[in-house]
Design a protein around this motif. Structure first.
Motif, PDB file in Angstrom:
ATOM      1  N   ILE A 262     -76.040  20.539  28.011  1.00 27.71           N
ATOM      2  CA  ILE A 262     -75.734  19.479  27.363  1.00 27.71           C
ATOM      3  C   ILE A 262     -74.832  18.501  28.289  1.00 27.71           C
ATOM      4  O   ILE A 262     -73.832  18.126  28.919  1.00 27.71           O
ATOM      5  N   SER A 263     -75.614  17.347  28.852  1.00 29.82           N
ATOM      6  CA  SER A 263     -75.394  16.187  29.322  1.00 29.82           C
ATOM      7  C   SER A 263     -74.500  15.003  28.480  1.00 29.82           C
ATOM      8  O   SER A 263     -75.398  14.879  27.691  1.00 29.82           O
ATOM      9  N   ALA A 264     -73.749  14.386  28.908  1.00 30.54           N
ATOM     10  CA  ALA A 264     -72.947  13.667  28.406  1.00 30.54           C
ATOM     11  C   ALA A 264     -73.668  12.743  28.129  1.00 30.54           C
ATOM     12  O   ALA A 264     -73.092  12.026  26.992  1.00 30.54           O
ATOM     13  N   LYS A 265     -74.561  12.188  28.733  1.00 32.75           N
ATOM     14  CA  LYS A 265     -75.493  10.732  28.724  1.00 32.75           C
ATOM     15  C   LYS A 265     -76.307  11.316  27.443  1.00 32.75           C
ATOM     16  O   LYS A 265     -76.234   9.953  26.127  1.00 32.75           O
TER      17      LYS A 265
ATOM     18  N   LEU B 228     -65.384  13.976  28.553  1.00 39.71           N
ATOM     19  CA  LEU B 228     -64.059  15.228  29.219  1.00 39.71           C
ATOM     20  C   LEU B 228     -64.616  15.507  30.630  1.00 39.71           C
ATOM     21  O   LEU B 228     -64.921  15.352  31.654  1.00 39.71           O
ATOM     22  N   ALA B 229     -65.876  16.707  30.475  1.00 40.62           N
ATOM     23  CA  ALA B 229     -66.828  16.594  31.695  1.00 40.62           C
ATOM     24  C   ALA B 229     -67.308  15.520  32.367  1.00 40.62           C
ATOM     25  O   ALA B 229     -67.497  15.809  34.156  1.00 40.62           O
ATOM     26  N   ARG B 230     -67.950  15.077  32.304  1.00 43.00           N
ATOM     27  CA  ARG B 230     -69.206  13.591  32.835  1.00 43.00           C
ATOM     28  C   ARG B 230     -67.972  13.196  33.489  1.00 43.00           C
ATOM     29  O   ARG B 230     -68.342  12.707  35.002  1.00 43.00           O
ATOM     30  N   SER B 231     -66.491  12.933  33.340  1.00 42.17           N
ATOM     31  CA  SER B 231     -65.682  12.069  33.821  1.00 42.17           C
ATOM     32  C   SER B 231     -65.494  12.604  35.301  1.00 42.17           C
ATOM     33  O   SER B 231     -65.005  11.687  35.947  1.00 42.17           O
ATOM     34  N   ALA B 232     -64.921  14.371  35.016  1.00 44.06           N
ATOM     35  CA  ALA B 232     -64.871  15.346  36.555  1.00 44.06           C
ATOM     36  C   ALA B 232     -66.120  15.373  37.333  1.00 44.06           C
ATOM     37  O   ALA B 232     -65.997  16.577  37.705  1.00 44.06           O
ATOM     38  N   GLY B 233     -67.299  14.638  36.850  1.00 43.22           N
ATOM     39  CA  GLY B 233     -68.534  15.433  37.579  1.00 43.22           C
ATOM     40  C   GLY B 233     -69.372  15.814  36.978  1.00 43.22           C
ATOM     41  O   GLY B 233     -69.856  17.088  37.668  1.00 43.22           O
TER      42      GLY B 233
ATOM     43  N   VAL C 278     -61.175   9.634  31.153  1.00 41.07           N
ATOM     44  CA  VAL C 278     -62.464   9.792  29.687  1.00 41.07           C
ATOM     45  C   VAL C 278     -62.282   8.647  28.485  1.00 41.07           C
ATOM     46  O   VAL C 278     -64.044   9.106  27.985  1.00 41.07           O
ATOM     47  N   GLY C 279     -61.721   7.602  28.046  1.00 43.42           N
ATOM     48  CA  GLY C 279     -62.068   7.028  26.660  1.00 43.42           C
ATOM     49  C   GLY C 279     -61.551   7.716  25.863  1.00 43.42           C
ATOM     50  O   GLY C 279     -61.800   6.703  24.566  1.00 43.42           O
TER      51      GLY C 279
END
Length: 116
Positions: free
Chosen positions: A110-113, A81-86, A56-57
């Protein structure tokens, strides 16, 4: 020799019998749910806290605080967190329990990007 044990459920029920304690407990429900969701994301990734935090960083102690409910993450952190889990983050605005709203508000995804 037998040992007397008290279950967590019986302790919780006794403590929550106090209306003031129950009100405070209920007020924290959304934070508990957030922590549970973060734990579910990490477990879905199949990683331990240290490895998921690295992905996640963030640092492992921060992830531990989020998972324990001691720290409420910012939306940007939730998105990472969400993006890291897809996953992406979706925010829904809903009427309070027992009340109806005459307006329907669409969910906000909300997209992590978009945040990072």
């Amino acid at each position: 020799m037998t040992s007397n044990t008290i279950s967590w459920d019986s302790i919780r029920d006794e403590v929550l019998a106090d209306p003031e304690v129950k009100a405070e407990y209920d007020a924290l429900e959304s934070e508990f749910q957030c922590a549970k969701q973060v734990i579910a994301l990490r477990k879905a990734s199949g990683l331990n806290q240290r490895d998921f935090a690295k992905l996640v960083g963030i640092k492992q102690p921060q992830l531990a605080r989020i998972e324990s409910g001691k720290q409420v993450p910012k939306i940007e952190t939730l998105a990472k967190l969400a993006r890291s889990a897809g996953y992406d983050v979706e925010i829904r605005f809903v009427a309070p329990k027992g009340k109806r709203s005459s307006h329907k508000v669409e969910p906000l995804t909300i997209s992590a990007k978009e945040l990072v």
